[in-house]
Design a protein around this motif. Sequence first.
Motif, short mmCIF file in Angstrom:
data_model
loop_
_atom_site.label_atom_id
_atom_site.label_comp_id
_atom_site.label_asym_id
_atom_site.label_seq_id
_atom_site.Cartn_x
_atom_site.Cartn_y
_atom_site.Cartn_z
N GLU A 284 -10.63 12.75 -6.04
CA GLU A 284 -11.68 13.68 -6.47
C GLU A 284 -12.50 13.06 -7.60
OE1 GLU A 284 -12.57 16.37 -5.02
OE2 GLU A 284 -10.84 16.85 -3.77
N ASN A 285 -11.83 12.38 -8.52
CA ASN A 285 -12.55 11.73 -9.61
C ASN A 285 -13.32 10.50 -9.15
OD1 ASN A 285 -11.80 13.56 -11.57
ND2 ASN A 285 -9.89 12.50 -11.99
N SER A 286 -12.89 9.88 -8.06
CA SER A 286 -13.62 8.70 -7.57
C SER A 286 -14.92 9.09 -6.89
CB SER A 286 -12.75 7.89 -6.62
OG SER A 286 -12.78 8.44 -5.33
N ASN B 248 0.86 -1.18 0.00
CA ASN B 248 0.00 0.00 0.00
C ASN B 248 0.90 1.23 0.00
OD1 ASN B 248 -2.41 -1.43 0.10
ND2 ASN B 248 -2.20 -1.72 2.29
N TRP B 249 1.42 1.57 -1.13
CA TRP B 249 2.43 2.61 -1.12
C TRP B 249 1.86 4.01 -1.16
CZ3 TRP B 249 3.52 5.99 -5.11
CH2 TRP B 249 2.93 5.70 -6.34
N GLN B 250 0.62 4.18 -1.66
CA GLN B 250 0.07 5.53 -1.69
C GLN B 250 -1.44 5.50 -1.55
OE1 GLN B 250 0.68 7.74 -5.34
NE2 GLN B 250 1.06 9.57 -4.15
N TRP B 251 -1.95 6.30 -0.61
CA TRP B 251 -3.38 6.47 -0.44
C TRP B 251 -3.73 7.92 -0.73
CZ3 TRP B 251 -3.98 4.09 5.10
CH2 TRP B 251 -3.83 2.71 5.03
N HIS B 252 -4.94 8.13 -1.22
CA HIS B 252 -5.47 9.47 -1.44
C HIS B 252 -6.69 9.63 -0.55
CE1 HIS B 252 -3.09 10.08 -5.17
NE2 HIS B 252 -3.15 8.76 -5.20
N TRP C 140 -15.82 10.83 4.57
CA TRP C 140 -14.38 10.72 4.36
C TRP C 140 -14.15 9.49 3.49
CZ3 TRP C 140 -11.24 14.19 7.19
CH2 TRP C 140 -11.93 14.96 8.14
N ARG C 141 -13.32 9.64 2.47
CA ARG C 141 -13.05 8.52 1.56
C ARG C 141 -11.56 8.34 1.36
NH1 ARG C 141 -17.00 7.54 -3.06
NH2 ARG C 141 -15.03 6.92 -3.88
#
Length: 188
Positions: A123-125, A31-35, A51-52
């Motif tokens: 934001e797109n999700s 899990n190297w990057q979360w947004h 919150w997402r």
Amino acid sequence: ESVRFWWMRFGPLFASEIRKARAQRMRCYSNWQWHLDEVFVKINGETHYMWRAVDHEGEVLEAFVSKRRDRRAALKFLKKLMKRYGRPEQIVTDKLRSYGAAMKEIGNADRQRTGRWLNNRVENSHLPFRRRERAMSRFRRIRSLQKFAAVHASIFNLFNSERSLSSRHIFKRNRAVALAEWRGLGAA
């Protein structure tokens, strides 16, 4: 109405199985990057916040609904997320100060990244969720929003296969695999 009927009949059964399978698979990968981001949602005319968290491939990891958008809510969301998926190498957020305060308390302040367009993936999700929200004519309770967000994320992750990144042959094969998994869950 058909979405509500589907949820009442199949939602709790499928959602829990899909989420367990997805979480198990996600633990295998790094899990190297979360947004992370929050969305304003109206429930009976009152503003709430969802919150997402989305990973670097666009998979929705978690959705959490709260009445406030403060450090305590961000901390609760981050703890819930890290309990399920572990710690990422980077966490990309917008410039909301609640994230920084919560990460400082956890000890992840050095892993936070903020920037003007860095958070576009999350934001797109939000867009598919907003489309379904409009079709359902909004929400009336926090609990129903939380359930819907969890189910929507699980099903979206199952059928989302970044069409622009693969050839038609690979896309059709992946879609067939997703449908077979979905039918297998329905038959159980």
